[in-house]
Design a protein around this motif. Structure first.
Motif, PDB file in Angstrom:
ATOM      1  N   ARG B 249      -5.047  -2.234   1.229  1.00 41.64           N
ATOM      2  CA  ARG B 249      -6.082  -2.084   0.180  1.00 41.64           C
ATOM      3  C   ARG B 249      -5.562  -1.144  -0.909  1.00 41.64           C
ATOM      4  N   SER B 250      -4.673  -0.224  -0.491  1.00 43.06           N
ATOM      5  CA  SER B 250      -4.131   0.767  -1.441  1.00 43.06           C
ATOM      6  C   SER B 250      -2.886   0.223  -2.143  1.00 43.06           C
ATOM      7  N   TYR B 251      -2.753  -1.093  -2.222  1.00 41.69           N
ATOM      8  CA  TYR B 251      -1.548  -1.722  -2.778  1.00 41.69           C
ATOM      9  C   TYR B 251      -1.158  -1.116  -4.127  1.00 41.69           C
ATOM     10  N   ALA B 252      -2.137  -0.926  -5.015  1.00 43.56           N
ATOM     11  CA  ALA B 252      -1.822  -0.451  -6.378  1.00 43.56           C
ATOM     12  C   ALA B 252      -1.225   0.950  -6.370  1.00 43.56           C
ATOM     13  N   ALA B 253      -1.485   1.701  -5.292  1.00 45.67           N
ATOM     14  CA  ALA B 253      -0.964   3.081  -5.240  1.00 45.67           C
ATOM     15  C   ALA B 253       0.172   3.214  -4.236  1.00 45.67           C
ATOM     16  N   THR B 254       0.603   2.112  -3.645  1.00 43.96           N
ATOM     17  CA  THR B 254       1.642   2.181  -2.611  1.00 43.96           C
ATOM     18  C   THR B 254       3.017   2.345  -3.259  1.00 43.96           C
ATOM     19  N   ARG B 255       3.795   3.273  -2.725  1.00 48.87           N
ATOM     20  CA  ARG B 255       5.127   3.543  -3.257  1.00 48.87           C
ATOM     21  C   ARG B 255       6.187   3.286  -2.196  1.00 48.87           C
ATOM     22  N   ASN B 256       7.443   3.339  -2.635  1.00 50.63           N
ATOM     23  CA  ASN B 256       8.558   3.013  -1.762  1.00 50.63           C
ATOM     24  C   ASN B 256       8.550   3.812  -0.446  1.00 50.63           C
ATOM     25  N   ASP B 257       8.311   5.113  -0.536  1.00 43.72           N
ATOM     26  CA  ASP B 257       8.362   5.932   0.671  1.00 43.72           C
ATOM     27  C   ASP B 257       7.197   5.646   1.621  1.00 43.72           C
ATOM     28  N   ASP B 258       6.076   5.146   1.064  1.00 39.25           N
ATOM     29  CA  ASP B 258       4.968   4.745   1.936  1.00 39.25           C
ATOM     30  C   ASP B 258       5.410   3.593   2.841  1.00 39.25           C
ATOM     31  N   MET B 259       6.227   2.716   2.285  1.00 33.86           N
ATOM     32  CA  MET B 259       6.677   1.563   3.069  1.00 33.86           C
ATOM     33  C   MET B 259       7.443   2.025   4.307  1.00 33.86           C
ATOM     34  N   VAL B 260       8.282   3.040   4.119  1.00 33.03           N
ATOM     35  CA  VAL B 260       9.062   3.560   5.255  1.00 33.03           C
ATOM     36  C   VAL B 260       8.135   4.183   6.295  1.00 33.03           C
ATOM     37  N   THR B 261       7.217   5.043   5.850  1.00 29.50           N
ATOM     38  CA  THR B 261       6.360   5.737   6.822  1.00 29.50           C
ATOM     39  C   THR B 261       5.398   4.757   7.509  1.00 29.50           C
ATOM     40  N   TRP B 262       4.906   3.774   6.784  1.00 28.99           N
ATOM     41  CA  TRP B 262       4.010   2.787   7.410  1.00 28.99           C
ATOM     42  C   TRP B 262       4.736   2.018   8.509  1.00 28.99           C
ATOM     43  N   MET B 263       5.984   1.651   8.243  1.00 34.14           N
ATOM     44  CA  MET B 263       6.753   0.922   9.262  1.00 34.14           C
ATOM     45  C   MET B 263       7.051   1.831  10.455  1.00 34.14           C
ATOM     46  N   GLN B 264       7.436   3.083  10.162  1.00 29.62           N
ATOM     47  CA  GLN B 264       7.766   4.007  11.259  1.00 29.62           C
ATOM     48  C   GLN B 264       6.553   4.303  12.139  1.00 29.62           C
ATOM     49  N   GLN B 265       5.359   4.279  11.548  1.00 29.61           N
ATOM     50  CA  GLN B 265       4.141   4.593  12.297  1.00 29.61           C
ATOM     51  C   GLN B 265       3.510   3.357  12.927  1.00 29.61           C
ATOM     52  N   GLY B 266       4.081   2.192  12.672  1.00 30.34           N
ATOM     53  CA  GLY B 266       3.498   0.961  13.211  1.00 30.34           C
ATOM     54  C   GLY B 266       2.239   0.548  12.478  1.00 30.34           C
ATOM     55  N   ARG B 267       2.103   0.963  11.224  1.00 27.95           N
ATOM     56  CA  ARG B 267       0.917   0.594  10.438  1.00 27.95           C
ATOM     57  C   ARG B 267       1.146  -0.706   9.682  1.00 27.95           C
ATOM     58  N   ALA B 268       2.381  -1.167   9.632  1.00 27.67           N
ATOM     59  CA  ALA B 268       2.684  -2.450   8.982  1.00 27.67           C
ATOM     60  C   ALA B 268       3.705  -3.189   9.822  1.00 27.67           C
ATOM     61  N   ALA B 269       3.618  -4.524   9.796  1.00 25.22           N
ATOM     62  CA  ALA B 269       4.523  -5.324  10.625  1.00 25.22           C
ATOM     63  C   ALA B 269       5.764  -5.753   9.850  1.00 25.22           C
ATOM     64  N   PHE B 270       5.638  -6.000   8.547  1.00 26.67           N
ATOM     65  CA  PHE B 270       6.768  -6.447   7.722  1.00 26.67           C
ATOM     66  C   PHE B 270       6.893  -5.577   6.474  1.00 26.67           C
ATOM     67  N   THR B 271       8.106  -5.455   5.991  1.00 27.07           N
ATOM     68  CA  THR B 271       8.324  -4.868   4.664  1.00 27.07           C
ATOM     69  C   THR B 271       9.665  -5.344   4.115  1.00 27.07           C
ATOM     70  N   VAL B 272       9.878  -5.062   2.841  1.00 27.42           N
ATOM     71  CA  VAL B 272      11.148  -5.412   2.198  1.00 27.42           C
ATOM     72  C   VAL B 272      11.796  -4.114   1.719  1.00 27.42           C
ATOM     73  N   LEU B 273      12.963  -3.815   2.283  1.00 23.50           N
ATOM     74  CA  LEU B 273      13.689  -2.595   1.930  1.00 23.50           C
ATOM     75  C   LEU B 273      15.188  -2.887   1.989  1.00 23.50           C
ATOM     76  N   PRO B 274      16.017  -2.019   1.407  1.00 28.50           N
ATOM     77  CA  PRO B 274      17.465  -2.238   1.528  1.00 28.50           C
ATOM     78  C   PRO B 274      17.926  -2.131   2.988  1.00 28.50           C
ATOM     79  N   PHE B 275      18.966  -2.885   3.319  1.00 27.06           N
ATOM     80  CA  PHE B 275      19.523  -2.827   4.682  1.00 27.06           C
ATOM     81  C   PHE B 275      19.864  -1.383   5.067  1.00 27.06           C
ATOM     82  N   ALA B 276      20.246  -0.597   4.046  1.00 25.96           N
ATOM     83  CA  ALA B 276      20.663   0.788   4.313  1.00 25.96           C
ATOM     84  C   ALA B 276      19.545   1.617   4.954  1.00 25.96           C
ATOM     85  N   ARG B 277      18.291   1.148   4.857  1.00 30.28           N
ATOM     86  CA  ARG B 277      17.173   1.899   5.453  1.00 30.28           C
ATOM     87  C   ARG B 277      17.034   1.645   6.958  1.00 30.28           C
TER      88      ARG B 277
END
Lengths: 277, 430
Positions: B249-277
């Motif tokens: 729901r917070s899509y408009a305010a979501t930033r790159n680092d949120d994607m990392v923390t959401w994945m690490q916390q199991g709050r999201a199932a998929f994301t798109v990030l560089p392989f280096a992450r």
């Protein structure tokens, strides 16, 4: 009537609580998170009870040694800028307080106008000049810039303070043979010390946290702590939030302690002249 | 005046200080004779190693040189690099440049490297990914030697997929949408899971979704939205995911680092990030799903003709020499060494995205980096999100504004794509 007062009092209390929450929650989050295990910082639902750890501080020490170099640079620059700004503001405030002419009155307005110019406007043309002079990436250039930026406000503040000191004291000292510099040192400075401390607090808080000038005018030798923290935030291989929060806490602590310690002087400084007729 | 306790006079003190300073100045220095000043991101310095792991130890000894890195975050770094390169002279002889920045004007600030490479060539130059070399060739001049790339992957949380009864990650975009919708649920741990998390402030994501249908935002030869239908399909998918709750729901305010923390916390199932992450997402000190977050190529749509490769977005860094640099010879020597096969592989083992194709064939890298093989395959077809041009930043911001309106449902996808074409068109280079 009593009920009205009760409601007003309650309203004020709620407003103060809201303000405190608004101001303190982000700071508390950063400080508390710096002691949380990395996996628990952003846990959902949040974990308020946890075993505190110093692992992020240890990692900060071992992996971001440059941050502590930055802290030292910040301290040197802050002290230098504060001394410069305080000395210049006090001298200028004394002159403005004890002398009056059309030129001086006009220049007070100029001091205020100069303070309104956005810093970025000054920094861009200054960059090639500072490079030409070969003083880029030195502590001195930031000390002078920070002090210059605050001399205008400091001067106005100091003038207000010195205005409250009776001129009769100057005249008595003059009769005893004191020159202007002696009067300033022996009479004005001791009596205006709360104002000097208030100006010092402003400069310290500004210089300790400043980013823009430091980014433009430093590289390696005079790099300050806020610049290193900005690198941690934008790290292209991922932000380590625990280390970032530990660094923010370390950066925050000295200036917070300083401001808390100086708080009463700051309030005295801000209210200077408020009751002057 | 004499100090009665120490017997020291002012004259003696002054004399000792001056004498000491003179002796120090005259004393032979143990420091290296030459210092190469470099403007980079901290990660560029870190991957070169330190102490016993210093990949440039031999080069430093052979050249009697030391390196002095001045590091900033990406955008401040580019700003400072251009500022330094605009002066009559700069002490920085090497800078690190992102491949979406060099317009003609900016490229003119840097030394053409072709003649230097002809006179004193980089080892097996043809081994460096040609797409990355192309990105650093402006107006026919090679101005930078690629040194690092970040290629986008689709990351998924294997544990959440298993919990939802999904046995394999998606092979097509349609499967990805279906799985993302299915994975918008509350996990057994009680965590509300969103199918996919994407930042709204980067062009990478809408561009990837458009490319999944064979479209693009701006091509390398400056065609704006070359396939309107494909762009509309891509944005419709994003809109559909948001509508279904499979984007936050917070899509408009979501930033790159949120994607990392959401994945690490199991709050999201998929994301798109560089392989280096990959390493960060699976770091046991930060992630609740260490070892369970995997990476695969971002899938194209099943509607694409068979055999059409999906072009993931890649961002690359290159080493440049400012035209006004003071020590170009040492700078080129440094660039040659950093670009060598040995140092490229060493940096890759330290977490750098290697720009040489041969590095991916090395068994040591394969073992150290479980996604190296997949990354190599994706890199072969990857290209930048859009080419550099003077109004690129404003074009990206305009495009993102329209994408957000479409995803949030404030504007129809068709109107948003039309607005992108109308508004970005005048910003395109003539």
């Amino acid at each position: 009537m009593r009920i009205d007062r009760l409601f007003i009092g309650l309203g004020k209390a709620v407003a103060v609580c809201m303000l405190l929450l608004w101001s303190l929650v982000p700071i508390a989050f950063v400080v508390i998170s710096s002691f949380k295990p990395g996996r628990e910082i952003f846990a959902v639902p949040p974990r308020h009870i946890f075993t505190p750890t110093l692992e992020h501080y240890a990692a900060l020490w071992s992996r971001w040694g440059v941050f502590f170099d930055g802290l030292l640079n910040s301290a040197i620059i802050t002290v230098g800028a504060t001394v410069l700004a305080v000395v210049a503001s006090t001298c200028a405030g004394y002159i403005y307080s004890r002398n009056s002419s059309r030129f001086l009155n006009g220049s007070v307005l100029f001091l205020i106008v100069v303070r309104l110019i956005p810093p970025i406007v000054i920094t861009l043309p200054l960059f090639p000049i500072v490079n030409f002079l070969g003083i880029n990436d030195t502590h001195g250039v930031l000390m002078v810039l920070y002090a210059t930026f605050f001399v205008s406000l400091g001067t106005v503040l100091m003038r207000t303070f010195i205005d409250q000191i009776p001129r009769e004291l100057d005249e008595a000292a003059q009769i005893d043979g004191a020159g202007r510099l002696t009067i300033l040192r022996r009479v004005i400075v001791p009596l205006a010390s709360p104002g000097i401390l208030a100006v010092a607090v402003f400069v310290v808080v500004f210089a300790w946290n400043e980013f823009l000038f430091a980014f433009i005018f430093t590289g390696t030798n005079a790099k300050t702590a806020p610049l290193v923290i900005s690198e941690m935030i934008g790290s292209i291989d991922g932000v380590d939030w625990g280390i970032l929060f530990a660094a923010s806490t370390v950066q925050l602590a000295p200036v917070l302690l300083f401001v808390v310690f100086m708080n009463r002087f700051l309030v005295a400084g801000l209210t200077a002249g408020a009751t002057k007729g | 005046m004499k100090d009665l306790r120490t017997g020291l006079t002012r004259r003696r003190l002054l004399g000792t200080a001056i004498g000491g300073a003179a002796a120090m100045a005259a004393f032979p220095s143990w420091a290296q004779a030459r210092t190469l000043n470099i403007l980079s991101h901290a990660v560029h310095e870190r991957v070169l190693g330190t102490a016993e792991g210093d990949l440039l130890a031999d080069w430093k000894a052979a050249n009697d040189a030391s390196l002095s890195f001045t590091t900033f975050d990406s955008n401040p770094l580019q700003d400072r690099l251009f500022r330094e390169a605009s002066l009559p002279e700069t002490e920085y002889s090497v800078g690190y440049l992102i491949d979406n920045r060099p317009t003609s004007d900016i490229a003119a600030l840097f030394e053409p490297l072709g003649p230097l490479n002809d006179a004193n060539p980089i080892e097996d130059f043809g081994d460096i990914a040609p797409g990355l070399i192309q990105g650093m060739t402006v107006d026919g001049n090679l101005i930078g030697i690629p040194v690092r790339h970040a290629t986008q992957a689709l990351f998924y949380n294997e544990a959440l997929l298993e919990e939802a009864g999904i046995s394999a990650p998606p092979q097509t975009l349609e499967e990805l949408v279906e799985q993302a919708n299915q994975l918008t649920f509350t996990s057994s741990a009680g965590t509300p899971v969103t199918g996919m998390v994407l930042a709204s402030d980067l062009a990478v994501f809408p561009v990837m979704f458009a490319r999944a249908f064979g479209g693009d935002f701006i091509t390398h030869d400056f065609q704006l939205v070359p396939d309107r239908a494909a762009m509309e399909q891509g944005l419709s998918v994003l809109r559909g995911l948001f509508e279904a709750g499979a984007l936050p729901r917070s899509y408009a305010a979501t930033r790159n680092d949120d994607m990392v923390t959401w994945m690490q916390q199991g709050r999201a199932a998929f994301t798109v990030l560089p392989f280096a992450r990959f390493a960060q997402l699976n770091n046991p000190e930060q992630s609740n799903f260490a070892g369970r977050i995997k990476a695969i190529p971002f899938p194209g749509s099943s509607t694409l003709p068979a055999g059409t490769p999906m072009s993931a977005v890649v961002e690359a860094w290159a080493m440049v020499i400012p035209r006004n640099a003071t020590d170009k010879e040492l700078a080129w020597s440094y660039i040659r060494e950093v670009s060598s096969k040995r140092v490229t592989l060493g940096m890759a083992l330290n977490g750098n995205g290697p720009v040489r194709v041969s590095s991916y064939a090395d068994p040591a890298l394969m073992q150290a980096n479980p996604v190296a093989e997949i990354e190599a395959g994706v890199l072969a077809n990857a290209r930048g999100a859009f080419p550099p041009f003077p109004e690129a930043a404003r074009a990206q911001a305009t495009m993102l504004e329209e994408v957000q309106l479409a995803v949030l449902g404030r504007k129809s996808v068709t109107d948003a794509v039309g607005a992108i074409i109308d508004r970005v068109g005048p910003m395109m280079p003539a």
